[in-house]
Write a protein that holds these residues in place. Sequence first.
Motif, mmCIF file in Angstrom:
data_model
loop_
_atom_site.group_PDB
_atom_site.id
_atom_site.type_symbol
_atom_site.label_atom_id
_atom_site.label_comp_id
_atom_site.label_asym_id
_atom_site.label_seq_id
_atom_site.Cartn_x
_atom_site.Cartn_y
_atom_site.Cartn_z
ATOM 1 N N GLY A 96 0.808 -1.214 0.000
ATOM 2 C CA GLY A 96 0.000 0.000 0.000
ATOM 3 C C GLY A 96 0.840 1.263 0.000
ATOM 4 N N LYS A 99 1.134 2.797 -3.530
ATOM 5 C CA LYS A 99 -0.095 3.420 -4.018
ATOM 6 C C LYS A 99 -0.271 4.817 -3.418
ATOM 7 C CE LYS A 99 -4.858 2.042 -4.798
ATOM 8 N NZ LYS A 99 -5.737 0.881 -4.668
ATOM 9 N N ASN A 126 7.852 -6.033 -15.668
ATOM 10 C CA ASN A 126 7.579 -5.442 -14.356
ATOM 11 C C ASN A 126 6.059 -5.368 -14.133
ATOM 12 O OD1 ASN A 126 7.577 -4.021 -11.972
ATOM 13 N ND2 ASN A 126 8.814 -2.314 -12.727
ATOM 14 N N ARG A 131 0.609 -2.840 -13.523
ATOM 15 C CA ARG A 131 -0.683 -2.828 -12.827
ATOM 16 C C ARG A 131 -0.836 -1.527 -12.023
ATOM 17 N NH1 ARG A 131 -5.209 -3.856 -12.223
ATOM 18 N NH2 ARG A 131 -6.272 -4.781 -10.456
#
Length: 175
Positions: A96, A99, A126, A131
């Motif tokens: 997290g 992000k 990667n 993503r």
Amino acid sequence: MNADVEFHLRKMAEQDLAQVLAWRNHEDVRRYMFGSGLIAMEQHQRWFAGATLDSTRALLILERDGVPSGFVNIKFDAQSRVGSWGFYVSPDAPRGTGKTMGQLALAYAFNYLGLHKLCGEVIAFNERSLRYHERLGFTEEGRLRDQYFDGTVYHHVISFGLLAGEWTTTSTDEK
Ligand SMILES: CC(C)(COP(=O)(O)OP(=O)(O)OC[C@H]1O[C@@H](n2cnc3c(N)ncnc32)[C@H](O)[C@@H]1OP(=O)(O)O)[C@@H](O)C(=O)NCCC(=O)NCCS
């Protein structure tokens, strides 16, 4: 991610040099960089000295509860306000962290630097970063075939872009 944890993005300073170099040279980071070799402190210091004089660059450190936990490098063209970024989190950062760092860095890029567009380039293997860009609202804009040579093998490079106008509508946690 624990809601009580405090995140803060600040400018990189000279005292961050050793920490940033340790992250950059860590196997889990450098294998995803363009130029995956080890960097020496002297070379790192020279890079920092030049980059801090450059007004079209932002070197940022993410602090997690006051502890340096990630690095973001943004460079941009002063006239077009089109920029590109590179980043990594501490290899032992909790999930997290990246992000949150990305969300803060995008706010910095669009609100503070006033960028029109931010681009990212990712080596095709990667998967986390592929993503990651999608989760942050970037659009895949190109697949550059055999663009990166790691010394042995060629890899495709995926180009991502995010426009300022898109970011305002896509930067939510729900994305
Ligand atoms: C890319 C990086 C910054 C992501 O940070 P992170 O803290 O690992 O990521 P987070 O836990 O915050 O997860 C953010 C998103 O990344 C993606 N992600 C993270 N771990 C992943 C994994 N193991 N597999 C696939 N996607 C993953 C997901 O999209 C995730 O969002 P979601 O969980 O909502 O789907 C971090 O892994 C890193 O520093 N990697 C090494 C350096 C690097 O690759 N830099 C980018 C070069 S282009």
